[in-house]
Design a protein around this motif. Structure first.
Motif, PDB file in Angstrom:
ATOM      1  N   GLN A 124       0.857  -1.181   0.000  1.00 52.06           N
ATOM      2  CA  GLN A 124       0.000   0.000   0.000  1.00 52.06           C
ATOM      3  C   GLN A 124       0.893   1.231   0.000  1.00 52.06           C
ATOM      4  OE1 GLN A 124      -2.245   2.740  -0.367  1.00 52.06           O
ATOM      5  NE2 GLN A 124      -3.522   0.917  -0.056  1.00 52.06           N
ATOM      6  N   ALA A 125       0.663   2.135  -0.941  1.00 52.35           N
ATOM      7  CA  ALA A 125       1.533   3.305  -1.098  1.00 52.35           C
ATOM      8  C   ALA A 125       1.194   4.439  -0.142  1.00 52.35           C
ATOM      9  CB  ALA A 125       1.459   3.825  -2.540  1.00 52.35           C
ATOM     10  N   ILE A 138      -5.560   6.646   5.469  1.00 60.14           N
ATOM     11  CA  ILE A 138      -6.485   5.581   5.821  1.00 60.14           C
ATOM     12  C   ILE A 138      -5.666   4.349   6.161  1.00 60.14           C
ATOM     13  CG2 ILE A 138      -6.804   4.831   3.433  1.00 60.14           C
ATOM     14  CD1 ILE A 138      -9.746   4.122   4.242  1.00 60.14           C
ATOM     15  N   ASP A 139      -6.047   3.665   7.217  1.00 54.76           N
ATOM     16  CA  ASP A 139      -5.334   2.466   7.646  1.00 54.76           C
ATOM     17  C   ASP A 139      -5.928   1.267   6.921  1.00 54.76           C
ATOM     18  OD1 ASP A 139      -4.262   0.231   8.977  1.00 54.76           O
ATOM     19  OD2 ASP A 139      -4.025   1.369  10.834  1.00 54.76           O
ATOM     20  N   CYS A 140      -5.126   0.657   6.052  1.00 53.58           N
ATOM     21  CA  CYS A 140      -5.627  -0.457   5.243  1.00 53.58           C
ATOM     22  C   CYS A 140      -5.607  -1.789   5.972  1.00 53.58           C
ATOM     23  CB  CYS A 140      -4.845  -0.531   3.935  1.00 53.58           C
ATOM     24  SG  CYS A 140      -5.355   0.763   2.778  1.00 53.58           S
ATOM     25  N   ASN A 141      -5.300  -1.766   7.278  1.00 53.32           N
ATOM     26  CA  ASN A 141      -5.463  -2.960   8.098  1.00 53.32           C
ATOM     27  C   ASN A 141      -6.577  -2.777   9.126  1.00 53.32           C
ATOM     28  OD1 ASN A 141      -4.843  -5.634   8.829  1.00 53.32           O
ATOM     29  ND2 ASN A 141      -3.464  -4.954  10.462  1.00 53.32           N
ATOM     30  N   SER A 176      -9.703   3.547  11.596  1.00 53.44           N
ATOM     31  CA  SER A 176      -9.550   3.498  10.143  1.00 53.44           C
ATOM     32  C   SER A 176      -8.979   4.811   9.620  1.00 53.44           C
ATOM     33  CB  SER A 176     -10.902   3.218   9.485  1.00 53.44           C
ATOM     34  OG  SER A 176     -10.846   3.414   8.087  1.00 53.44           O
ATOM     35  N   ILE A 177      -9.544   5.915  10.068  1.00 56.04           N
ATOM     36  CA  ILE A 177      -9.033   7.257   9.747  1.00 56.04           C
ATOM     37  C   ILE A 177      -8.861   7.968  11.076  1.00 56.04           C
ATOM     38  CG2 ILE A 177      -9.451   9.433   8.557  1.00 56.04           C
ATOM     39  CD1 ILE A 177     -11.188   7.893   6.548  1.00 56.04           C
ATOM     40  N   THR A 191      -7.046 -10.070  16.087  1.00 59.71           N
ATOM     41  CA  THR A 191      -8.467 -10.376  16.270  1.00 59.71           C
ATOM     42  C   THR A 191      -9.222  -9.948  15.023  1.00 59.71           C
ATOM     43  OG1 THR A 191      -9.167  -8.243  17.191  1.00 59.71           O
ATOM     44  CG2 THR A 191      -8.215  -9.841  18.733  1.00 59.71           C
ATOM     45  N   ASP A 192     -10.478 -10.365  14.945  1.00 60.37           N
ATOM     46  CA  ASP A 192     -11.315  -9.956  13.812  1.00 60.37           C
ATOM     47  C   ASP A 192     -11.557  -8.453  13.804  1.00 60.37           C
ATOM     48  OD1 ASP A 192     -11.518 -12.606  13.107  1.00 60.37           O
ATOM     49  OD2 ASP A 192     -13.484 -12.895  14.014  1.00 60.37           O
ATOM     50  N   VAL A 193     -11.473  -7.816  14.964  1.00 64.19           N
ATOM     51  CA  VAL A 193     -11.759  -6.389  15.067  1.00 64.19           C
ATOM     52  C   VAL A 193     -10.499  -5.552  14.901  1.00 64.19           C
ATOM     53  CG1 VAL A 193     -12.644  -4.575  16.593  1.00 64.19           C
ATOM     54  CG2 VAL A 193     -13.754  -6.815  16.536  1.00 64.19           C
ATOM     55  N   SER A 194      -9.386  -6.009  15.454  1.00 65.54           N
ATOM     56  CA  SER A 194      -8.166  -5.207  15.448  1.00 65.54           C
ATOM     57  C   SER A 194      -7.489  -5.178  14.087  1.00 65.54           C
ATOM     58  CB  SER A 194      -7.177  -5.745  16.483  1.00 65.54           C
ATOM     59  OG  SER A 194      -6.758  -7.063  16.132  1.00 65.54           O
ATOM     60  N   ASP A 195      -7.708  -6.196  13.271  1.00 64.39           N
ATOM     61  CA  ASP A 195      -7.045  -6.320  11.974  1.00 64.39           C
ATOM     62  C   ASP A 195      -8.086  -6.538  10.883  1.00 64.39           C
ATOM     63  OD1 ASP A 195      -3.748  -7.232  12.290  1.00 64.39           O
ATOM     64  OD2 ASP A 195      -5.011  -7.085  14.058  1.00 64.39           O
ATOM     65  N   TYR A 196      -7.636  -6.367   9.641  1.00 61.05           N
ATOM     66  CA  TYR A 196      -8.517  -6.599   8.498  1.00 61.05           C
ATOM     67  C   TYR A 196      -7.910  -7.567   7.495  1.00 61.05           C
ATOM     68  CZ  TYR A 196     -11.513  -5.762   4.460  1.00 61.05           C
ATOM     69  OH  TYR A 196     -12.372  -5.928   3.399  1.00 61.05           O
ATOM     70  N   THR A 197      -6.635  -7.374   7.152  1.00 59.47           N
ATOM     71  CA  THR A 197      -6.046  -8.105   6.036  1.00 59.47           C
ATOM     72  C   THR A 197      -6.039  -9.612   6.263  1.00 59.47           C
ATOM     73  OG1 THR A 197      -4.699  -6.194   5.418  1.00 59.47           O
ATOM     74  CG2 THR A 197      -3.965  -8.351   4.628  1.00 59.47           C
TER      75      THR A 197
END
Length: 265
Positions: free
Chosen positions: A87-88, A94-97, A105-106, A211-217
């Motif tokens: 991610q550039a 914006i946090d892409c994780n 997130s923002i 966790t499912d909440v703390s991370d996304y990728t």
């Protein structure tokens, strides 16, 4: 209704690919099972957003990006002949994780630093960052994973991160940490192999827990698909220089295949 785009022609693409290999339209790509991703590799900001009101010195801090991870990740991907998707844009944009809508997130404030350009955003403002930065990055990861699965290739998703040596006045003793939740077998194998290296202190769900909440990728692309994965955090002072990045890349290029073979791959 036509909305003004966030990214202009002069802005970089949110998706940066490093390495000669990609799998598209079902064609076989590299023999390496590893696909590397870096959610916080870059610190670009769309020109329309200026500096977000953040001082120049703060753009060099961990709040803006994962220090050292781009250099280490590229050296690692090159050593293993693997694709790296980065991610550039800065995590301050914006946090892409983080899932869109997540409180971080923002961010409006990060480790004591205010981000004035993120205050009083409209739904359209936030939506533009999601649509033009977040989604293209994650769509590229999803497309690559689907193509490799369709080609019948072995696949391990490796998410690369770095962490600050001190947070909120508390020192962090770990040289690296392996984060895990569901389907943790490969990550735990890497943790155990790393822990046998002389002089290394390796954390398990340190300095953060997955966790499912703390991370996304990883929850979305790996755990959601039932894939083997590794989410790795390396302490930033260890990879702040090209020498440190090369040292950790060499270590991981040796350990990751060893861990994979040790699982009976």
């Amino acid at each position: 209704m036509n909305m003004t785009r966030l990214l202009g022609d002069e802005d970089p693409s949110p998706v940066v690919e490093f390495g000669p290999f990609a799998t598209v339209q079902g064609e076989r790509g590299p023999d390496s099972p590893f696909l590397f991703v870096s959610d916080h590799a870059g610190r670009a900001v769309p020109r329309r957003l200026g500096t977000l009101g953040v001082a120049d010195d703060d753009w060099d801090r961990h709040i803006a990006w994962d220090i050292g991870i781009a250099g280490m990740g590229r050296a690692l991907a090159e050593r293993l002949g693997s694709l790296l998707i980065e991610q550039a844009y800065s995590r301050l944009v914006i946090d892409c994780n983080r899932a869109p809508g997540h409180p971080t997130s923002i961010v409006r404030e990060s480790d004591g630093t205010q981000v004035p350009g993120n205050l009083d955003l409209t739904a359209e403002d936030e939506g533009a960052r999601v649509a033009e930065i977040f989604h293209p990055y994650h769509n590229r990861i999803a497309t690559e994973l689907s193509a490799r699965h369709g080609a019948g290739m072995p696949l391990i998703l490796v998410a690369l991160h770095s962490f600050t040596p001190e947070m909120n006045g508390v020192s962090r003793p770990w040289h690296a940490g392996v984060l895990h939740n569901r389907n943790p077998a490969f990550g735990l194998r890497v943790r155990d192999v790393l822990a046998r290296e002389d002089g290394l202190v390796i954390g398990s769900n340190e300095p953060y827990a997955l966790t499912d909440v703390s991370d996304y990728t990883i929850p979305t692309h790996a755990e959601g698909r039932g894939l083997a994965y590794l989410e790795l955090e390396v302490r930033q002072d260890l990879i702040a220089t090209p020498q440190g990045q090369d040292e950790w890349a060499a270590r991981l290029a040796r350990i990751l295949p060893q861990a994979w073979e040790g699982m009976g791959a």
